[in-house]
Every structure is written in structure tokens, then in C-alpha cells.
Design a protein around this motif. Sequence first.
Motif, PDB file in Angstrom:
ATOM      1  N   TRP A 157       0.808  -1.215   0.000  1.00  0.00           N
ATOM      2  CA  TRP A 157       0.000   0.000   0.000  1.00  0.00           C
ATOM      3  C   TRP A 157       0.841   1.263   0.000  1.00  0.00           C
ATOM      4  N   ASP A 158       1.999   1.230   0.640  1.00  0.00           N
ATOM      5  CA  ASP A 158       2.861   2.419   0.628  1.00  0.00           C
ATOM      6  C   ASP A 158       3.351   2.719  -0.786  1.00  0.00           C
ATOM      7  N   GLU A 159       3.746   1.673  -1.516  1.00  0.00           N
ATOM      8  CA  GLU A 159       4.208   1.852  -2.895  1.00  0.00           C
ATOM      9  C   GLU A 159       3.049   2.277  -3.791  1.00  0.00           C
ATOM     10  N   TYR A 160       1.876   1.705  -3.564  1.00  0.00           N
ATOM     11  CA  TYR A 160       0.683   2.070  -4.334  1.00  0.00           C
ATOM     12  C   TYR A 160       0.355   3.549  -4.118  1.00  0.00           C
ATOM     13  N   GLN A 161       0.419   4.015  -2.867  1.00  0.00           N
ATOM     14  CA  GLN A 161       0.142   5.421  -2.550  1.00  0.00           C
ATOM     15  C   GLN A 161       1.182   6.336  -3.180  1.00  0.00           C
ATOM     16  N   ARG A 162       2.451   5.918  -3.157  1.00  0.00           N
ATOM     17  CA  ARG A 162       3.524   6.718  -3.748  1.00  0.00           C
ATOM     18  C   ARG A 162       3.305   6.887  -5.248  1.00  0.00           C
ATOM     19  N   LEU A 163       2.966   5.798  -5.939  1.00  0.00           N
ATOM     20  CA  LEU A 163       2.721   5.879  -7.379  1.00  0.00           C
ATOM     21  C   LEU A 163       1.500   6.742  -7.695  1.00  0.00           C
ATOM     22  N   ALA A 164       0.489   6.659  -6.855  1.00  0.00           N
ATOM     23  CA  ALA A 164      -0.701   7.508  -7.048  1.00  0.00           C
ATOM     24  C   ALA A 164      -0.344   8.979  -6.872  1.00  0.00           C
ATOM     25  N   ASP A 165       0.503   9.280  -5.891  1.00  0.00           N
ATOM     26  CA  ASP A 165       0.920  10.665  -5.671  1.00  0.00           C
ATOM     27  C   ASP A 165       1.748  11.191  -6.836  1.00  0.00           C
ATOM     28  N   VAL A 166       2.620  10.351  -7.382  1.00  0.00           N
ATOM     29  CA  VAL A 166       3.439  10.747  -8.528  1.00  0.00           C
ATOM     30  C   VAL A 166       2.542  11.033  -9.730  1.00  0.00           C
ATOM     31  N   GLU A 167       1.541  10.165  -9.940  1.00  0.00           N
ATOM     32  CA  GLU A 167       0.618  10.360 -11.055  1.00  0.00           C
ATOM     33  C   GLU A 167      -0.181  11.655 -10.889  1.00  0.00           C
ATOM     34  N   GLU A 168      -0.599  11.950  -9.680  1.00  0.00           N
ATOM     35  CA  GLU A 168      -1.340  13.182  -9.398  1.00  0.00           C
ATOM     36  C   GLU A 168      -0.485  14.417  -9.678  1.00  0.00           C
ATOM     37  N   LYS A 169       0.782  14.369  -9.283  1.00  0.00           N
ATOM     38  CA  LYS A 169       1.684  15.491  -9.542  1.00  0.00           C
ATOM     39  C   LYS A 169       1.908  15.685 -11.033  1.00  0.00           C
ATOM     40  N   LYS A 170       1.999  14.578 -11.778  1.00  0.00           N
ATOM     41  CA  LYS A 170       2.172  14.684 -13.234  1.00  0.00           C
ATOM     42  C   LYS A 170       0.973  15.358 -13.872  1.00  0.00           C
ATOM     43  N   ARG A 171      -0.235  15.015 -13.403  1.00  0.00           N
ATOM     44  CA  ARG A 171      -1.442  15.613 -13.968  1.00  0.00           C
ATOM     45  C   ARG A 171      -1.504  17.109 -13.691  1.00  0.00           C
ATOM     46  N   ARG A 172      -0.968  17.544 -12.549  1.00  0.00           N
ATOM     47  CA  ARG A 172      -0.966  18.963 -12.207  1.00  0.00           C
ATOM     48  C   ARG A 172       0.219  19.714 -12.803  1.00  0.00           C
ATOM     49  N   GLY A 173       1.125  18.970 -13.480  1.00  0.00           N
ATOM     50  CA  GLY A 173       2.287  19.615 -14.081  1.00  0.00           C
ATOM     51  C   GLY A 173       3.428  19.827 -13.099  1.00  0.00           C
ATOM     52  N   LYS A 174       3.423  19.143 -11.987  1.00  0.00           N
ATOM     53  CA  LYS A 174       4.456  19.296 -10.965  1.00  0.00           C
ATOM     54  C   LYS A 174       5.427  18.117 -10.942  1.00  0.00           C
ATOM     55  N   GLY A 175       5.375  17.263 -11.949  1.00  0.00           N
ATOM     56  CA  GLY A 175       6.205  16.066 -11.971  1.00  0.00           C
ATOM     57  C   GLY A 175       7.650  16.353 -12.344  1.00  0.00           C
ATOM     58  N   VAL A 176       8.394  15.300 -12.502  1.00  0.00           N
ATOM     59  CA  VAL A 176       9.796  15.390 -12.880  1.00  0.00           C
ATOM     60  C   VAL A 176       9.887  15.845 -14.328  1.00  0.00           C
ATOM     61  N   PRO A 177      10.780  16.794 -14.649  1.00  0.00           N
ATOM     62  CA  PRO A 177      10.896  17.233 -16.046  1.00  0.00           C
ATOM     63  C   PRO A 177      11.437  16.119 -16.935  1.00  0.00           C
ATOM     64  N   LYS A 178      11.049  16.155 -18.198  1.00  0.00           N
ATOM     65  CA  LYS A 178      11.493  15.139 -19.143  1.00  0.00           C
ATOM     66  C   LYS A 178      12.966  15.347 -19.451  1.00  0.00           C
ATOM     67  N   LYS A 179      13.646  14.238 -19.705  1.00  0.00           N
ATOM     68  CA  LYS A 179      15.061  14.313 -20.068  1.00  0.00           C
ATOM     69  C   LYS A 179      15.189  14.793 -21.509  1.00  0.00           C
ATOM     70  N   ALA A 180      16.206  15.601 -21.736  1.00  0.00           N
ATOM     71  CA  ALA A 180      16.463  16.096 -23.087  1.00  0.00           C
ATOM     72  C   ALA A 180      17.129  15.011 -23.905  1.00  0.00           C
TER      73      ALA A 180
END
Length: 106
Positions: free
Chosen positions: A70-93
Motif C-alpha cells: 500500500w505504501d508503494e501504491y500510494q507513492r505511485l498515485a501521488d506521482v501520477e497526481e503530480k504529473k497531472r498537475r504539471g508538478k512532476g519530474v521534467p522530461k530528459k532532453a
Amino acid sequence: MAAVAPSRLAALSRLRCEIFQTAYNPTSVRTGAKYLRARLRGPSMINYYPEQLTVPRFNHMAGNFKIQHWDEYQRLADVEEKKRRGKGVPKKAKSPAESRRQSRKR
């Protein structure tokens, strides 16, 4: 009875240390030999505490039974939420032209 010369006693002490492989320390200077000869505590401490079974370790064990982490599931959900808001990790060039650093240089 004749007294033994101090130089003879020192030579005897030095020879005794060579034979029995002990440290020759005629001036009684602190050497730390007591602590260096002592048994190491690390292996005993490792054996004292039991190995903890975690969810990823359980899932890597043989068998088809898997547990939801569940901790890993919650972490992945949080990462996905940040990506949707545009706060995720920038793409590599992929090339120097795409690099943000290159575009700033003049």
C-alpha cells in the motif's frame, strides 16, 4: 642472594613478549590493545535482531501469492497526481537542442 640487574629484567620481558606474541610496552603507554583484542560486537548484534519480513521481500519469495504494497501504491498515485498537475519530474532532453541549459546559453 644477588639482585638481578634491571637491564636483564627488561631483556627478559622483551624476550617473553616475542615468544608469547604480546605487545612489549615497558613504559605502560596507552595503546588501545585491549579494545583491538576484544571480540567484535557487530555480528552478535546482527544475529540478535531478527530479519524483518517486508512486503517487497515477501513478494520476491517463491510462490504465486502476492500482497499489495500500500505504501508503494500510494507513492505511485501521488506521482501520477503530480504529473497531472504539471508538478512532476521534467522530461530528459534527448538532444542538446532540447536542453533547457543550452537554450539559456548565448
